[in-house]
Write a protein that holds these residues in place. Structure first.
Motif, short mmCIF file in Angstrom:
data_model
loop_
_atom_site.label_atom_id
_atom_site.label_comp_id
_atom_site.label_asym_id
_atom_site.label_seq_id
_atom_site.Cartn_x
_atom_site.Cartn_y
_atom_site.Cartn_z
N PRO A 141 -30.56 -29.99 -35.73
CA PRO A 141 -31.68 -29.65 -36.61
C PRO A 141 -32.30 -28.29 -36.30
CG PRO A 141 -32.45 -31.06 -34.85
CD PRO A 141 -30.97 -30.91 -34.65
N ALA A 142 -31.80 -27.59 -35.29
CA ALA A 142 -32.44 -26.37 -34.80
C ALA A 142 -31.83 -25.11 -35.39
CB ALA A 142 -32.36 -26.32 -33.28
N VAL A 143 -32.70 -24.12 -35.65
CA VAL A 143 -32.28 -22.81 -36.13
C VAL A 143 -32.63 -21.77 -35.07
CG1 VAL A 143 -32.57 -21.06 -37.93
CG2 VAL A 143 -32.67 -23.49 -38.53
N TYR A 201 -27.81 -16.27 -21.88
CA TYR A 201 -28.96 -16.01 -22.75
C TYR A 201 -30.01 -17.11 -22.59
CZ TYR A 201 -25.96 -12.81 -25.47
OH TYR A 201 -25.13 -11.79 -25.87
N LEU A 202 -31.25 -16.71 -22.80
CA LEU A 202 -32.31 -17.65 -23.18
C LEU A 202 -32.35 -17.59 -24.70
CD1 LEU A 202 -35.45 -17.09 -20.90
CD2 LEU A 202 -34.23 -19.23 -21.24
N ARG A 203 -32.16 -18.71 -25.35
CA ARG A 203 -32.20 -18.72 -26.82
C ARG A 203 -33.38 -19.57 -27.27
NH1 ARG A 203 -26.21 -18.67 -26.29
NH2 ARG A 203 -25.49 -16.72 -27.23
N VAL A 204 -34.10 -19.07 -28.26
CA VAL A 204 -35.26 -19.77 -28.79
C VAL A 204 -34.91 -20.27 -30.18
CG1 VAL A 204 -37.73 -19.67 -29.27
CG2 VAL A 204 -36.74 -18.18 -27.50
N TRP A 205 -35.10 -21.57 -30.39
CA TRP A 205 -34.78 -22.24 -31.64
C TRP A 205 -36.04 -22.89 -32.20
CZ3 TRP A 205 -29.25 -22.88 -32.61
CH2 TRP A 205 -28.43 -22.47 -31.54
N THR A 206 -36.07 -23.13 -33.49
CA THR A 206 -37.16 -23.89 -34.09
C THR A 206 -36.60 -25.04 -34.92
OG1 THR A 206 -37.30 -22.47 -36.06
CG2 THR A 206 -38.72 -21.90 -34.18
N VAL A 207 -37.36 -26.10 -34.98
CA VAL A 207 -37.06 -27.26 -35.82
C VAL A 207 -38.26 -27.46 -36.72
CG1 VAL A 207 -36.49 -29.71 -35.84
CG2 VAL A 207 -35.64 -28.26 -33.99
N ALA A 208 -38.02 -27.65 -38.01
CA ALA A 208 -39.10 -27.64 -39.00
C ALA A 208 -40.24 -28.59 -38.66
CB ALA A 208 -38.54 -27.95 -40.38
N THR A 253 -37.35 -35.95 -30.41
CA THR A 253 -36.36 -36.16 -31.47
C THR A 253 -35.60 -34.87 -31.75
OG1 THR A 253 -37.75 -37.87 -32.46
CG2 THR A 253 -36.04 -36.90 -33.86
N ALA A 254 -36.32 -33.75 -31.80
CA ALA A 254 -35.68 -32.46 -32.04
C ALA A 254 -34.70 -32.13 -30.93
CB ALA A 254 -36.74 -31.37 -32.16
N LEU A 255 -35.10 -32.37 -29.70
CA LEU A 255 -34.25 -32.06 -28.56
C LEU A 255 -33.01 -32.95 -28.53
CD1 LEU A 255 -34.27 -30.06 -26.23
CD2 LEU A 255 -35.50 -31.74 -24.85
N GLU A 256 -33.18 -34.21 -28.86
CA GLU A 256 -32.03 -35.13 -28.89
C GLU A 256 -31.01 -34.71 -29.94
OE1 GLU A 256 -33.83 -38.92 -29.50
OE2 GLU A 256 -34.19 -39.27 -27.35
N GLY A 257 -31.50 -34.30 -31.13
CA GLY A 257 -30.59 -33.83 -32.17
C GLY A 257 -29.85 -32.57 -31.75
N VAL A 272 -40.89 -31.79 -23.48
CA VAL A 272 -39.76 -32.64 -23.08
C VAL A 272 -38.65 -31.70 -22.64
CG1 VAL A 272 -38.09 -34.39 -23.80
CG2 VAL A 272 -40.38 -34.36 -24.80
N GLU A 273 -38.04 -32.03 -21.51
CA GLU A 273 -36.97 -31.19 -20.98
C GLU A 273 -35.70 -32.02 -20.85
OE1 GLU A 273 -36.56 -27.76 -17.61
OE2 GLU A 273 -37.61 -29.59 -17.03
N VAL A 274 -34.56 -31.37 -21.04
CA VAL A 274 -33.27 -32.05 -20.91
C VAL A 274 -32.35 -31.22 -20.02
CG1 VAL A 274 -32.26 -30.97 -22.99
CG2 VAL A 274 -31.37 -33.14 -22.16
N THR A 275 -31.58 -31.90 -19.19
CA THR A 275 -30.47 -31.28 -18.48
C THR A 275 -29.21 -32.02 -18.90
OG1 THR A 275 -30.84 -32.72 -16.57
CG2 THR A 275 -31.83 -30.53 -16.50
#
Length: 215
Positions: free
Chosen positions: A98-100, A115-122, A128-132, A156-159
């Motif tokens: 779901p991320a752009v 890279y550090l990449r920055v994404w947004t989810v509407a 939920t956004a991170l899981e997707g 929320v953080e994920v590894t």
């Protein structure tokens, strides 16, 4: 005439041997000396990576990338906004679940590849956004989520690990996500060419996470 007098040390040794034989003959065996207690050694602590030095802020007015949040950039990292990220022709590069992707921060000027990449989810909860996002990664495995803080914001953080196409090996990944007051979820991801590169860049990621602010 030869001297039949034994030296004192020899006489003492004979006496001790005789005593030992006598004790053995009586059914008593001398107790061996107790083994010396092993010396305790303390393993050296793993050296901590030095904190990254903040050199600029990303996300606010006049910065390279317009974002719903701002955070500190480590010295030497070079940010660049993603051009036309909504264009479906570039979806394979600019979308993950779901991320752009909105911004790339290149580590190469510091000597690392990643890279550090920055994404947004509407919209939607950060979890939920991170899981997707993770489900859409390349063969994700060893996925672990945790509640944390990004600056003053709940996050929320994920590894996890994914399979790298260039190196044909599994590598570490991580990301954190925050829900902003204005709606979009912002997700900051750190990859890297391989696990060694990923770990070398962690101070820059931690700096970004610890300084995140909603705009």
């Amino acid at each position: 005439m030869p001297d039949r007098t034994l030296p004192i040390r020899t006489t003492a040794a004979v006496a001790l041997v005789a005593t030992g034989l006598l004790l053995t003959a009586c059914g008593t065996t001398p107790k061996p000396d107790a083994p010396a207690a092993p010396k305790r050694t303390t393993a050296p602590a793993a050296p901590e990576k030095p904190a990254a030095e903040a050199a600029a802020t990303l996300g606010g007015p006049g910065t390279a990338c317009a974002l719903p949040v701002s955070f500190a950039l480590a010295k030497g990292w070079k940010p660049e906004a993603v051009k036309d990220p909504e264009n479906p022709e570039f979806a394979e590069l600019t979308r993950q679940g779901p991320a752009v992707m909105r911004c790339e921060v290149d580590a190469k000027p510091t000597g690392n590849i990643g890279y550090l990449r920055v994404w947004t989810v509407a919209k939607g909860p950060a979890r939920t956004a991170l899981e997707g996002f993770v489900k859409a990664a390349d063969q994700p495995s060893a996925v672990a989520y945790r509640e944390t803080r990004a600056g003053s914001l709940a996050a929320v953080e994920v590894t996890y690990t994914s399979h790298g196409e260039l190196t044909d090996e599994t590598k570490e990944q991580r990301a954190f996500a925050v829900a902003t007051p204005k709606g979009p979820v912002v997700l900051v991801h750190l990859g890297g060419l391989d696990t060694d590169e990923h770990r070398a860049m962690l101070p820059a990621y931690e700096l970004a996470k610890s300084t995140t602010k909603a705009l």
